[in-house]
Design a protein around this motif. Structure first.
Motif, mmCIF file in Angstrom:
data_model
loop_
_atom_site.group_PDB
_atom_site.id
_atom_site.type_symbol
_atom_site.label_atom_id
_atom_site.label_comp_id
_atom_site.label_asym_id
_atom_site.label_seq_id
_atom_site.Cartn_x
_atom_site.Cartn_y
_atom_site.Cartn_z
ATOM 1 N N CYS A 22 0.862 -1.182 0.000
ATOM 2 C CA CYS A 22 0.000 0.000 0.000
ATOM 3 C C CYS A 22 0.896 1.229 0.000
ATOM 4 O O CYS A 22 1.600 1.483 0.982
ATOM 5 C CB CYS A 22 -0.901 -0.001 1.222
ATOM 6 S SG CYS A 22 -1.818 1.541 1.461
ATOM 7 N N THR A 23 0.851 1.975 -1.090
ATOM 8 C CA THR A 23 1.653 3.180 -1.208
ATOM 9 C C THR A 23 0.773 4.409 -1.047
ATOM 10 O O THR A 23 -0.246 4.541 -1.739
ATOM 11 C CB THR A 23 2.385 3.222 -2.552
ATOM 12 O OG1 THR A 23 3.231 2.066 -2.657
ATOM 13 C CG2 THR A 23 3.249 4.470 -2.665
ATOM 14 N N ALA A 24 1.182 5.275 -0.132
ATOM 15 C CA ALA A 24 0.413 6.496 0.153
ATOM 16 C C ALA A 24 0.979 7.681 -0.623
ATOM 17 O O ALA A 24 2.168 7.732 -0.922
ATOM 18 C CB ALA A 24 0.459 6.792 1.649
ATOM 19 N N SER A 25 0.099 8.622 -0.909
ATOM 20 C CA SER A 25 0.516 9.827 -1.641
ATOM 21 C C SER A 25 1.167 10.841 -0.712
ATOM 22 O O SER A 25 1.702 11.847 -1.184
ATOM 23 C CB SER A 25 -0.691 10.464 -2.341
ATOM 24 O OG SER A 25 -1.691 10.792 -1.393
ATOM 25 N N GLU A 26 1.099 10.582 0.599
ATOM 26 C CA GLU A 26 1.724 11.454 1.575
ATOM 27 C C GLU A 26 2.651 10.656 2.487
ATOM 28 O O GLU A 26 2.540 9.434 2.570
ATOM 29 C CB GLU A 26 0.647 12.160 2.420
ATOM 30 C CG GLU A 26 -0.262 13.054 1.626
ATOM 31 C CD GLU A 26 -1.244 13.801 2.496
ATOM 32 O OE1 GLU A 26 -2.156 14.428 1.949
ATOM 33 O OE2 GLU A 26 -1.107 13.767 3.733
ATOM 34 N N HIS A 27 3.509 11.379 3.180
ATOM 35 C CA HIS A 27 4.410 10.722 4.102
ATOM 36 C C HIS A 27 3.597 10.006 5.180
ATOM 37 O O HIS A 27 2.570 10.500 5.638
ATOM 38 C CB HIS A 27 5.312 11.782 4.762
ATOM 39 C CG HIS A 27 6.544 11.220 5.373
ATOM 40 N ND1 HIS A 27 6.526 10.543 6.572
ATOM 41 C CD2 HIS A 27 7.825 11.205 4.961
ATOM 42 C CE1 HIS A 27 7.752 10.158 6.864
ATOM 43 N NE2 HIS A 27 8.556 10.539 5.914
#
Length: 119
Positions: A22-27
């Motif tokens: 799961c890759t998030a668009s934010e830190h």
């Protein structure tokens, strides 16, 4: 707008393994925690595993304890769910979610990825 993108689902035989990403668009420190949930038709969505953004606390559903491991890579804004010794009852749509610092709830969700375990 926060985006969570899951990958890694698929079809495996009972006893096999999969890793969900799961890759998030934010830190990841933008969130209180990250969690993996799953849902099957006719059932409520359940929390499978969660990890604080600091990585110091992990929590697992009893049904997956000892088989699933949640982890995260801060540099990649990515949360993982390593699933081993998979069983047919693990078949579900798996969702990544981010818990808000402000609400304390999982306010941000991915689109879901299908995991199917054949017997």
């Amino acid at each position: 707008q926060v985006q969570l993108v899951e990958s890694g689902g698929g079809l495996v035989q009972s006893g096999g393994s999969l890793r969900l990403n799961c890759t998030a668009s934010e830190h990841l420190f933008s969130f209180l925690a990250m969690g993996w949930h799953r849902q099957t038709p006719g059932k409520q969505r359940e929390l499978v595993a969660a990890i604080t953004s600091a990585g110091d606390i992990e929590d697992y559903a009893d049904s997956v304890l000892g088989r699933f491991t949640i982890s995260r890579d801060i540099a990649k804004n990515t949360t993982y769910l390593q699933m081993n010794s998979l069983k047919p009852e693990d078949t579900a749509v798996y969702y990544c979610a981010a818990k808000s610092h402000y609400s304390g709830r999982y306010d941000y969700w991915g689109q879901g990825t299908q995991v199917t375990i054949s017997s």
